[in-house]
Design an enzyme around this catalytic site. Structure first.
Site, mmCIF file in Angstrom:
data_model
loop_
_atom_site.group_PDB
_atom_site.id
_atom_site.type_symbol
_atom_site.label_atom_id
_atom_site.label_comp_id
_atom_site.label_asym_id
_atom_site.label_seq_id
_atom_site.Cartn_x
_atom_site.Cartn_y
_atom_site.Cartn_z
ATOM 1 N N ALA A 257 0.812 -1.233 0.000
ATOM 2 C CA ALA A 257 0.000 0.000 0.000
ATOM 3 C C ALA A 257 0.838 1.273 0.000
ATOM 4 C CB ALA A 257 -0.957 -0.010 1.193
ATOM 5 N N ARG B 205 2.241 2.486 -2.590
ATOM 6 C CA ARG B 205 2.016 3.208 -3.857
ATOM 7 C C ARG B 205 0.993 2.462 -4.698
ATOM 8 N NH1 ARG B 205 5.902 0.824 -7.698
ATOM 9 N NH2 ARG B 205 7.379 -0.487 -6.583
ATOM 10 N N ASP C 34 7.331 -8.318 4.650
ATOM 11 C CA ASP C 34 7.546 -9.059 3.412
ATOM 12 C C ASP C 34 6.484 -10.153 3.430
ATOM 13 O OD1 ASP C 34 8.206 -10.713 1.363
ATOM 14 O OD2 ASP C 34 10.305 -11.001 1.935
ATOM 15 N N VAL C 35 5.464 -9.990 2.604
ATOM 16 C CA VAL C 35 4.324 -10.915 2.685
ATOM 17 C C VAL C 35 4.723 -12.353 2.364
ATOM 18 C CG1 VAL C 35 2.587 -9.138 2.198
ATOM 19 C CG2 VAL C 35 3.571 -10.454 0.292
ATOM 20 N N SER D 11 -5.820 -10.486 -11.939
ATOM 21 C CA SER D 11 -5.453 -9.663 -13.096
ATOM 22 C C SER D 11 -6.082 -10.269 -14.342
ATOM 23 C CB SER D 11 -3.926 -9.660 -13.254
ATOM 24 O OG SER D 11 -3.547 -9.116 -14.506
ATOM 25 N N TYR E 217 3.527 -14.750 -13.789
ATOM 26 C CA TYR E 217 2.517 -13.828 -13.252
ATOM 27 C C TYR E 217 1.098 -14.312 -13.572
ATOM 28 C CZ TYR E 217 0.315 -9.184 -12.527
ATOM 29 O OH TYR E 217 -0.464 -8.127 -12.111
ATOM 30 N N THR F 16 0.097 -17.300 -14.129
ATOM 31 C CA THR F 16 -0.173 -18.497 -13.321
ATOM 32 C C THR F 16 -0.532 -18.101 -11.892
ATOM 33 O OG1 THR F 16 1.377 -19.764 -14.658
ATOM 34 C CG2 THR F 16 0.837 -20.664 -12.494
ATOM 35 N N LYS G 210 -1.769 -15.228 -10.880
ATOM 36 C CA LYS G 210 -3.041 -14.498 -10.835
ATOM 37 C C LYS G 210 -4.230 -15.431 -11.060
ATOM 38 C CE LYS G 210 -1.653 -10.371 -9.817
ATOM 39 N NZ LYS G 210 -1.767 -9.971 -8.405
HETATM 40 P P1 NAP Z 1 3.118 -1.383 -7.824
HETATM 41 O O1 NAP Z 1 2.884 0.053 -8.144
HETATM 42 O O2 NAP Z 1 4.339 -2.059 -8.317
HETATM 43 O O3 NAP Z 1 2.994 -1.564 -6.234
HETATM 44 C C1 NAP Z 1 3.171 -2.822 -5.639
HETATM 45 C C2 NAP Z 1 3.571 -2.621 -4.207
HETATM 46 O O4 NAP Z 1 3.745 -3.928 -3.617
HETATM 47 C C3 NAP Z 1 4.900 -1.876 -4.063
HETATM 48 O O5 NAP Z 1 4.786 -0.847 -3.103
HETATM 49 C C4 NAP Z 1 5.848 -2.960 -3.619
HETATM 50 O O6 NAP Z 1 6.908 -2.524 -2.795
HETATM 51 C C5 NAP Z 1 4.937 -3.880 -2.832
HETATM 52 N N1 NAP Z 1 5.517 -5.187 -2.639
HETATM 53 C C6 NAP Z 1 6.220 -5.931 -3.535
HETATM 54 N N2 NAP Z 1 6.633 -7.070 -2.973
HETATM 55 C C7 NAP Z 1 6.208 -7.062 -1.690
HETATM 56 C C8 NAP Z 1 6.346 -7.948 -0.597
HETATM 57 N N3 NAP Z 1 7.017 -9.105 -0.715
HETATM 58 N N4 NAP Z 1 5.763 -7.624 0.593
HETATM 59 C C9 NAP Z 1 5.110 -6.453 0.726
HETATM 60 N N5 NAP Z 1 4.943 -5.565 -0.269
HETATM 61 C C10 NAP Z 1 5.489 -5.860 -1.463
HETATM 62 O O7 NAP Z 1 1.910 -2.305 -8.364
HETATM 63 P P2 NAP Z 1 0.388 -1.939 -8.717
HETATM 64 O O8 NAP Z 1 0.305 -1.692 -10.162
HETATM 65 O O9 NAP Z 1 -0.170 -0.971 -7.759
HETATM 66 O O10 NAP Z 1 -0.274 -3.380 -8.468
HETATM 67 C C11 NAP Z 1 -0.903 -3.750 -7.259
HETATM 68 C C12 NAP Z 1 -1.528 -5.130 -7.419
HETATM 69 O O11 NAP Z 1 -2.449 -5.106 -8.527
HETATM 70 C C13 NAP Z 1 -0.507 -6.220 -7.740
HETATM 71 O O12 NAP Z 1 -0.899 -7.424 -7.130
HETATM 72 C C14 NAP Z 1 -0.610 -6.344 -9.243
HETATM 73 O O13 NAP Z 1 -0.185 -7.601 -9.679
HETATM 74 C C15 NAP Z 1 -2.091 -6.109 -9.447
HETATM 75 N N6 NAP Z 1 -2.440 -5.678 -10.800
HETATM 76 C C16 NAP Z 1 -1.931 -4.511 -11.328
HETATM 77 C C17 NAP Z 1 -2.300 -4.136 -12.618
HETATM 78 C C18 NAP Z 1 -1.800 -2.866 -13.264
HETATM 79 O O14 NAP Z 1 -2.102 -2.651 -14.444
HETATM 80 N N7 NAP Z 1 -1.076 -2.012 -12.577
HETATM 81 C C19 NAP Z 1 -3.151 -4.947 -13.363
HETATM 82 C C20 NAP Z 1 -3.630 -6.120 -12.791
HETATM 83 C C21 NAP Z 1 -3.276 -6.480 -11.510
HETATM 84 P P3 NAP Z 1 8.297 -2.017 -3.432
HETATM 85 O O15 NAP Z 1 7.970 -0.723 -4.089
HETATM 86 O O16 NAP Z 1 9.219 -1.855 -2.254
HETATM 87 O O17 NAP Z 1 8.726 -3.084 -4.388
#
Ligand code: NAP
Length: 253
Positions: free
Chosen positions: A14, A16, A63-64, A142, A154, A156, A158
């Site tokens: 959360a 970003r 770290d989840v 996703s 990814y 797989t 999702k």
């Molecule tokens: P993002 O901007 O990359 O944000 C993901 C956040 O998760 C980052 O703050 C990251 O931290 C954190 N994170 C990564 N690994 C972690 C861990 N092991 N433990 C705790 N936090 C962790 O991604 P987003 O676009 O907002 O996506 C959020 C979710 O929606 C994800 O599950 C993504 O797969 C899904 N999604 C996104 C899209 C899209 O188009 N953006 C589409 C479909 C699904 P760091 O910054 O420190 O790495």
């Protein structure tokens, strides 16, 4: 429930993007929000935004994918905000590559954060939900679950989250706990910015090109996903469980 009768929500990843928007929205909905991410200090903008809007939030490092870290984070939330009854499993990473170039480490890393992470966090939180006789688990799937070039790992993960969601719905329904998944299409965040970089195109061009392929002719914003999460987390969504809602500007993006 905590002293002021607000629900306590946990949103992972959360700091970003989508997670930050979901956290802000749940804060505006009246929840006390635990803002979880790898780096606690990176959570400050989300926590401050919730606070400035009159809500209550707490930054917690996690770290989840790490069992002890997930457990410790939930315990900290219980102690400082109250027992969580809303969990949004949003933390995610991409390690895209075509199958023949994908390393086993890239496979494991993606499974670790998305699948193991959602499992560990849900398992750590479920007792608080069953004790309360009420809970909401929301998993981020996703459109890539339907298959996407360069994303064997990814897509797989999702797709796996959809099975996980349906099973939680079946197991936990009798305790007043629902589980649902949101499957976003293209959402404008750092994650899609990284995809543009990998493809060697500017983010602006990537957005414009993608928008043309989406029936509503625009890419999504994190707030589009937050609105869906807000509904799934609400009291009135109690008869909706085990569902996957594609929030993609069309049947798929
Ligand atoms: P993002 O901007 O990359 O944000 C993901 C956040 O998760 C980052 O703050 C990251 O931290 C954190 N994170 C990564 N690994 C972690 C861990 N092991 N433990 C705790 N936090 C962790 O991604 P987003 O676009 O907002 O996506 C959020 C979710 O929606 C994800 O599950 C993504 O797969 C899904 N999604 C996104 C899209 C899209 O188009 N953006 C589409 C479909 C699904 P760091 O910054 O420190 O790495």
């Amino acid at each position: 429930m905590n002293a002021d009768n607000a629900r306590t929500a946990i949103v992972t990843g959360a700091a970003r993007g989508i997670g930050a928007a979901v956290a802000r929205r749940l804060g505006a909905d009246g929840c006390a929000v635990a803002v979880l991410d790898l780096d606690e200090s990176a959570c400050a903008p989300t926590v401050d935004a919730i606070g400035s809007a009159g809500g209550r939030a707490l930054a917690v490092a996690v770290d989840v994918a790490d069992e002890a870290s997930a457990q410790a984070a939930v315990e900290r939330v219980v102690g400082e905000l109250g027992a969580p009854t809303i969990l949004v499993n949003n933390a995610g990473i991409i390690r895209d590559n075509l199958l023949f170039k994908m390393s086993a480490d890239d496979w494991d890393a993606v499974m670790g954060v998305h699948l193991r992470g959602a499992f560990l966090m849900s398992r750590a939180v479920q007792q608080h939900m069953t004790d309360a006789g009420w809970g909401r688990i929301i998993n981020l799937s996703s459109t890539s679950a339907l298959g996407n070039r360069g994303q064997a790992n990814y897509s797989t993960a999702k797709a796996g989250l959809q099975g996980f969601t349906k099973t939680l719905a079946i197991e936990l329904g009798r305790f007043g706990v629902t589980a649902n998944a949101i499957a976003p299409g293209f959402i404008q965040t750092d994650m899609t910015r990284a995809t543009a970089e990998r493809l060697g195109v500017s983010f602006e061009d990537f957005i414009a090109f993608s928008a043309k392929e989406i029936p509503v002719q625009r890419v999504g914003q994190p707030e589009d996903i937050a609105a869906m999460a807000s509904f799934f987390a609400s009291e009135e969504a109690g008869f909706v469980s085990g569902q996957v809602i594609y929030v993609a500007g069309g049947p798929r993006a």
